[in-house]
Write a protein that holds these residues in place. Structure first.
Motif, PDB file in Angstrom:
ATOM      1  N   PRO A 137     -64.017  33.827  62.483  1.00 46.79           N
ATOM      2  CA  PRO A 137     -62.661  33.728  63.497  1.00 46.79           C
ATOM      3  C   PRO A 137     -61.529  33.107  64.051  1.00 46.79           C
ATOM      4  O   PRO A 137     -60.665  33.406  64.071  1.00 46.79           O
ATOM      5  N   GLU A 138     -62.091  31.998  62.919  1.00 46.21           N
ATOM      6  CA  GLU A 138     -60.778  30.797  63.182  1.00 46.21           C
ATOM      7  C   GLU A 138     -60.013  30.966  61.877  1.00 46.21           C
ATOM      8  O   GLU A 138     -58.806  31.175  62.560  1.00 46.21           O
ATOM      9  N   ALA A 139     -60.095  31.778  61.225  1.00 46.17           N
ATOM     10  CA  ALA A 139     -58.615  32.198  60.388  1.00 46.17           C
ATOM     11  C   ALA A 139     -58.261  32.896  61.152  1.00 46.17           C
ATOM     12  O   ALA A 139     -56.640  33.191  60.617  1.00 46.17           O
ATOM     13  N   LEU A 140     -58.550  33.727  61.553  1.00 48.70           N
ATOM     14  CA  LEU A 140     -58.057  35.187  62.253  1.00 48.70           C
ATOM     15  C   LEU A 140     -57.284  34.438  63.455  1.00 48.70           C
ATOM     16  O   LEU A 140     -56.442  35.193  63.959  1.00 48.70           O
ATOM     17  N   ALA A 141     -57.370  32.722  63.582  1.00 48.40           N
ATOM     18  CA  ALA A 141     -56.621  32.827  65.080  1.00 48.40           C
ATOM     19  C   ALA A 141     -55.603  32.822  65.398  1.00 48.40           C
ATOM     20  O   ALA A 141     -54.649  33.510  66.807  1.00 48.40           O
TER      21      ALA A 141
END
Ligand code: UDP
Ligand code: MN
Length: 280
Positions: free
Chosen positions: A56-60
């Motif tokens: 999720p952090e990478a996709l933020a």
């Protein structure tokens, strides 16, 4: 059959640009592409299909650029199919002699593209590879029929009848998706260039987009007379990726890599693409 993609948020349009990211190595590509789509002034949705492998952090950053995220599973293909399309097999049986593929490219993941036919929130979809940039508005593609794609021209003019699957038009429909799964994974199936070979076989009467609608980066040095900044809608970095450090063609492609970097960082995007210098 497995469940379809799990989408974040709500649809804002019945049209969408869709891309795919199955691992963090392709994330920079998706960020630059999504920003380029935003700058193109489209009113269509932007959807990034991803697999659980990207956190999720990478996709933020994609969410911040207003993309809808679609969590997808790999296709429910057989062990035999997966083994036949493993990286070593694809490269071993038909080596890539014309350009290099980055080590992070996983051929089997390409087939996840087919899940866009499950995105039935949308009547019309334009798929664009994560290693591409939209340099001018492409909304006219939504009016084109399923299935439209550009020729795989980057070496010579004899290749106009081959298709490149980096940009194409589609009409999501669960029935089409089911028919594809049936056709895809039959005993002994081997799709030499993965989704590209499959899609060209599934849609033998594919409609033609122009070379400018999916301009392949090698045209820059192989067919410079075809290059026209005032015409290019999508610039596609097939083979080596612009975010790979010092790849074998990075010197030759320096102006294109600089352009990609501008979209990736959001600084220095040219006001007037048509005014960029042509190939030397
Ligand atoms: N892709 C991905 N992970 C992979 C391989 C491919 O997410 O390991 C997606 C990504 O959108 C990528 C597209 O599938 O742009 C097709 O692969 P690629 O662009 O590397 O192939 P090429 O254009 O060089 O033939
Ligand atoms: Mn590509």
């Amino acid at each position: 059959m497995q469940d379809g993609p799990e989408l974040s948020g709500a649809a804002g349009s019945d049209r969408a640009y869709v891309t795919l990211v199955t691992n963090e190595a392709y994330l920079p590509g998706a960020v630059a592409l999504v920003r380029s789509l935003r700058l193109s002034g489209t009113a269509a949705d932007i959807v990034v299909m991803h697999t659980g492998a990207v956190g999720p952090e990478a996709l933020a950053p994609l969410g911040e650029l207003g993309a809808r995220l679609a969590l997808c599973e790999l296709l429910p293909t057989s062990e035999a199919f997966n083994a036949a399309h493993a990286r070593g097999e694809i490269h071993g049986r038909n080596p890539f002699t014309k350009g290099g593929k980055p080590a992070f490219h996983t051929p089997l993941d390409n087939f996840v593209k087919l899940r866009l036919w499950q995105l039935e929130d949308y009547a019309r979809v334009v798929f664009i590879d994560a290693d591409a940039l939209v340099l001018r508005n492409c909304d006219r593609f939504f009016a084109y029929p399923e299935f439209s794609a550009a020729p795989n021209v980057y070496e010579g003019l004899v290749d106009f009848r081959r298709m490149n699957s980096g940009v194409f038009t589609a009409r999501p429909d669960a029935k089409t998706f089911a028919a594809m799964l049936e056709r895809l994974d039959t005993p002994g199936a081997f799709w030499k260039r993965t989704d590209q070979t499959f899609l060209q076989t599934f849609f033998p009467d594919w409609n033609g987009l122009t070379v400018y609608d999916n301009m392949l980066q090698y045209v820059w040095f192989n067919l410079p007379e075809l290059w026209d900044w005032s015409m290019i809608r999508v610039l596609h970095f097939q083979y080596e990726k612009p975010w790979q450090a010092n790849h074998p063609k990075s010197e030759q492609l320096a102006p294109l890599i600089a352009l990609w970097r501008a979209y990736y960082t959001g600084t220095g995007v040219p006001e007037d693409i048509a005014a960029l210098p042509p190939p030397a």
